[in-house]
Design a protein around this motif. Structure first.
Motif, PDB file in Angstrom:
ATOM      1  N   LYS A 154      -0.783  10.671   3.712  1.00 20.66           N
ATOM      2  CA  LYS A 154      -1.607   9.498   3.433  1.00 20.66           C
ATOM      3  C   LYS A 154      -1.394   8.510   4.569  1.00 20.66           C
ATOM      4  O   LYS A 154      -0.266   8.074   4.829  1.00 20.66           O
ATOM      5  CB  LYS A 154      -1.192   8.863   2.092  1.00 20.66           C
ATOM      6  N   THR A 155      -2.476   8.206   5.263  1.00 17.70           N
ATOM      7  CA  THR A 155      -2.399   7.302   6.404  1.00 17.70           C
ATOM      8  C   THR A 155      -3.237   6.072   6.110  1.00 17.70           C
ATOM      9  O   THR A 155      -4.335   6.186   5.570  1.00 17.70           O
ATOM     10  CB  THR A 155      -2.973   8.023   7.651  1.00 17.70           C
ATOM     11  N   TYR A 156      -2.678   4.898   6.395  1.00 20.93           N
ATOM     12  CA  TYR A 156      -3.459   3.664   6.254  1.00 20.93           C
ATOM     13  C   TYR A 156      -3.813   3.154   7.649  1.00 20.93           C
ATOM     14  O   TYR A 156      -2.956   3.108   8.532  1.00 20.93           O
ATOM     15  CB  TYR A 156      -2.645   2.586   5.530  1.00 20.93           C
ATOM     16  N   VAL A 167      -0.470   3.449   9.758  1.00 18.86           N
ATOM     17  CA  VAL A 167       0.798   3.657   9.041  1.00 18.86           C
ATOM     18  C   VAL A 167       0.767   5.027   8.372  1.00 18.86           C
ATOM     19  O   VAL A 167      -0.122   5.308   7.561  1.00 18.86           O
ATOM     20  CB  VAL A 167       1.018   2.562   7.971  1.00 18.86           C
ATOM     21  N   HIS A 168       1.739   5.895   8.727  1.00 20.68           N
ATOM     22  CA  HIS A 168       1.843   7.210   8.089  1.00 20.68           C
ATOM     23  C   HIS A 168       2.728   7.053   6.850  1.00 20.68           C
ATOM     24  O   HIS A 168       3.913   7.353   6.889  1.00 20.68           O
ATOM     25  CB  HIS A 168       2.433   8.232   9.062  1.00 20.68           C
ATOM     26  N   ALA A 169       2.152   6.551   5.751  1.00 16.97           N
ATOM     27  CA  ALA A 169       2.944   6.248   4.545  1.00 16.97           C
ATOM     28  C   ALA A 169       3.501   7.528   3.928  1.00 16.97           C
ATOM     29  O   ALA A 169       4.633   7.565   3.462  1.00 16.97           O
ATOM     30  CB  ALA A 169       2.091   5.495   3.544  1.00 16.97           C
ATOM     31  N   VAL A 170       2.694   8.589   3.896  1.00 16.12           N
ATOM     32  CA  VAL A 170       3.150   9.912   3.439  1.00 16.12           C
ATOM     33  C   VAL A 170       2.850  10.874   4.578  1.00 16.12           C
ATOM     34  O   VAL A 170       1.717  10.970   5.039  1.00 16.12           O
ATOM     35  CB  VAL A 170       2.403  10.354   2.156  1.00 16.12           C
ATOM     36  N   ASP A 171       3.893  11.542   5.045  1.00 19.63           N
ATOM     37  CA  ASP A 171       3.754  12.289   6.290  1.00 19.63           C
ATOM     38  C   ASP A 171       4.061  13.779   6.088  1.00 19.63           C
ATOM     39  O   ASP A 171       5.211  14.192   6.169  1.00 19.63           O
ATOM     40  CB  ASP A 171       4.712  11.648   7.314  1.00 19.63           C
ATOM     41  N   ASN A 172       3.045  14.522   5.733  1.00 18.47           N
ATOM     42  CA  ASN A 172       3.156  15.990   5.677  1.00 18.47           C
ATOM     43  C   ASN A 172       4.225  16.463   4.681  1.00 18.47           C
ATOM     44  O   ASN A 172       5.112  17.244   5.034  1.00 18.47           O
ATOM     45  CB  ASN A 172       3.462  16.511   7.090  1.00 18.47           C
ATOM     46  N   LYS A 175       7.078   5.800  -1.197  1.00 23.15           N
ATOM     47  CA  LYS A 175       7.202   6.350  -2.554  1.00 23.15           C
ATOM     48  C   LYS A 175       5.954   6.090  -3.408  1.00 23.15           C
ATOM     49  O   LYS A 175       5.433   6.999  -4.035  1.00 23.15           O
ATOM     50  CB  LYS A 175       8.425   5.749  -3.283  1.00 23.15           C
ATOM     51  N   SER A 176       5.498   4.811  -3.408  1.00 23.65           N
ATOM     52  CA  SER A 176       4.332   4.471  -4.243  1.00 23.65           C
ATOM     53  C   SER A 176       3.112   5.243  -3.769  1.00 23.65           C
ATOM     54  O   SER A 176       2.346   5.765  -4.587  1.00 23.65           O
ATOM     55  CB  SER A 176       4.005   2.979  -4.165  1.00 23.65           C
ATOM     56  N   SER A 177       2.929   5.317  -2.460  1.00 24.03           N
ATOM     57  CA  SER A 177       1.764   6.035  -1.923  1.00 24.03           C
ATOM     58  C   SER A 177       1.808   7.494  -2.371  1.00 24.03           C
ATOM     59  O   SER A 177       0.791   8.056  -2.795  1.00 24.03           O
ATOM     60  CB  SER A 177       1.749   5.964  -0.393  1.00 24.03           C
ATOM     61  N   LEU A 178       2.993   8.090  -2.306  1.00 23.78           N
ATOM     62  CA  LEU A 178       3.133   9.494  -2.704  1.00 23.78           C
ATOM     63  C   LEU A 178       2.820   9.659  -4.195  1.00 23.78           C
ATOM     64  O   LEU A 178       2.039  10.530  -4.593  1.00 23.78           O
ATOM     65  CB  LEU A 178       4.562   9.980  -2.396  1.00 23.78           C
ATOM     66  N   SER A 224      12.183   8.987   3.321  1.00 20.26           N
ATOM     67  CA  SER A 224      12.372   7.983   4.365  1.00 20.26           C
ATOM     68  C   SER A 224      11.228   8.103   5.369  1.00 20.26           C
ATOM     69  O   SER A 224      10.896   9.221   5.810  1.00 20.26           O
ATOM     70  CB  SER A 224      13.720   8.233   5.059  1.00 20.26           C
ATOM     71  N   GLU A 225      10.626   6.993   5.705  1.00 14.66           N
ATOM     72  CA  GLU A 225       9.529   6.947   6.680  1.00 14.66           C
ATOM     73  C   GLU A 225       8.463   8.009   6.421  1.00 14.66           C
ATOM     74  O   GLU A 225       8.062   8.741   7.329  1.00 14.66           O
ATOM     75  CB  GLU A 225      10.087   7.072   8.102  1.00 14.66           C
ATOM     76  N   GLY A 226       8.074   8.120   5.169  1.00 13.46           N
ATOM     77  CA  GLY A 226       6.971   9.015   4.821  1.00 13.46           C
ATOM     78  C   GLY A 226       7.348  10.473   4.648  1.00 13.46           C
ATOM     79  O   GLY A 226       6.507  11.289   4.269  1.00 13.46           O
ATOM     80  N   LYS A 227       8.622  10.800   4.930  1.00 14.12           N
ATOM     81  CA  LYS A 227       9.028  12.212   4.832  1.00 14.12           C
ATOM     82  C   LYS A 227      10.104  12.401   3.752  1.00 14.12           C
ATOM     83  O   LYS A 227      10.857  11.482   3.465  1.00 14.12           O
ATOM     84  CB  LYS A 227       9.605  12.687   6.167  1.00 14.12           C
TER      85      LYS A 227
END
Ligand SMILES: Nc1ncnc2c1ncn2[C@@H]1O[C@H](COP(=O)(O)OP(=O)(O)OP(=O)(O)O)[C@@H](O)[C@H]1O
Length: 339
Positions: free
Chosen positions: A9-11, A18-23, A44-47, A215-218
């Motif tokens: 999920k990228t904003y 911002v790579h809020a959720v990264d792969n 976390k919330s984005s995920l 941490s940091e989307g991962k």
């Protein structure tokens, strides 16, 4: 039951991405209480919100019982959302509806009959122990009572999955414990799977079966709650664990005592704590041990003993003793001296 496959999920804002959720790829099994832990901004919330499509993922798949919900039409998605309940840190109750009215709301949206709604509302009020508050408005409730209403509302349409967004962060420790007990009961008695996000390891210790550290989307580490507490691998995980199992040794014990001594932390799990492992070590190797710290915590029902020993003896003997402890216990770690 829930499978995330290469989810991102990228904003986009004006000048940055911002790579809020990264792969992220992750599997959450039926009946589990699964915790996602991370500091503020970890994603976390984005995920969590991608799991019920409150956020539309930028790429990747979200499989619920094998169906990729990112591909569903809006009416199908609405139907599916009825099988996923959600509760929020700030409860999100409707202020001008009574407690019963809040619980009834999702059933009204789902087109249930008046009689069905009345029966189910009464049942849910009993489950969350608020039958006497049916006609009260949210403003008249305590934080814990508001969250109980939030939980009842989330369960209204008999979901298989409950998503909890920092559900206890706004509550005091005693109320937190009662809400966590309620979530545990819902999981055990109704068989509802729970995915929760939190920055509090106490929550993990009380109710999570498995955990992912984010941490940091991962996702940087996953494991059972016990593995994460007993044997954290990543620095960030160790930081979270230490926030709960803080080992505070006085400074003079942490300073270097010369070549023949070292500090070790040993973690015992369940029945191991009842075995004379330290005694065997002392009899089999030419080392001496001085206990500096001991505590027992319960990760749900499993006891975990954490001991800090000062081990004295030749380097080779100490290494053999540590290898022995490592084999016989849930984990052994050398604590470096500070000079
Ligand atoms: N709608 C949005 N638009 C732009 N950026 C966003 C949006 N939502 C979240 N972000 C950014 O995405 C990153 C992850 O945010 P997210 O809220 O998912 O993290 P979190 O771990 O839940 O943190 P917190 O506990 O503070 O809510 C942060 O850098 C945040 O600023």
């Amino acid at each position: 039951m829930v499978e995330l496959i290469e989810l991102s999920k990228t904003y986009q804002s004006k000048n940055k991405t911002v790579h809020a959720v990264d792969n992220i790829s992750l599997k959450i099994e039926n009946g589990e209480i699964f915790g996602i832990v991370g500091y503020s901004g970890a994603g976390k919330s984005s995920l969590l919100r991608c799991i019920n499509m409150l956020e539309k993922p930028t790429s990747g798949q979200v499989l619920i019982d094998g169906t990729d919900i990112t591909k569903l039409s809006l009416p199908d998605l609405r139907r599916l959302r009825q099988s996923i309940g959600m509760i929020f840190q700030h409860f999100n109750l409707i202020a001008n509806r009574t407690v019963a009215g809040n619980i009834a709301y999702p059933m009204e949206v789902a087109g249930k009959s008046k009689a069905e709604i009345a029966n189910r509302t009464a049942e849910l009020l009993e489950l969350v122990e608020l039958s006497d508050k049916a006609n009260v408005y949210p403003a008249q409730l305590s934080g814990g009572q508001k969250q109980r209403v939030g939980i009842a509302r989330a369960l209204a349409n008999d979901p298989k999955l409950l998503l909890c967004d920092e559900a206890t962060s706004a509550l005091d420790p005693k109320t937190t414990r009662s809400i966590l007990n309620l979530l545990k009961r819902i999981n055990q008695q109704l068989g509802i799977s729970i995915v929760l996000i939190t920055h509090e390891m106490e929550v993990v210790k009380e109710i999570c079966h498995r955990v992912a550290i984010m941490s940091e989307g991962k996702i940087v580490e996953t494991g059972t709650a016990f593995q994460i507490f007993a044997n954290p691998q990543e620095e960030i995980t160790k930081g979270f664990v230490n926030s709960v199992l803080d080992i505070q040794l006085p400074a003079h014990l942490l300073t270097d005592k010369g070549d023949n001594k070292q500090l070790i932390k040993v973690v015992f799990k369940g029945k191991e704590a009842e075995e004379p492992i330290i005694d065997s070590m002392l009899r089999n190797f030419s080392v001496k041990a001085n206990f500096l710290h001991a505590r027992i915590d319960y990760i749900q029902d499993t006891p975990m003993g954490v001991f800090v020993l000062e081990l004295a003896g030749d380097l080779a003997e100490r290494e053999r003793a540590i290898a022995f402890l490592d084999r016989e216990t849930a984990g052994t770690e050398v604590i470096p001296y500070v000079s």
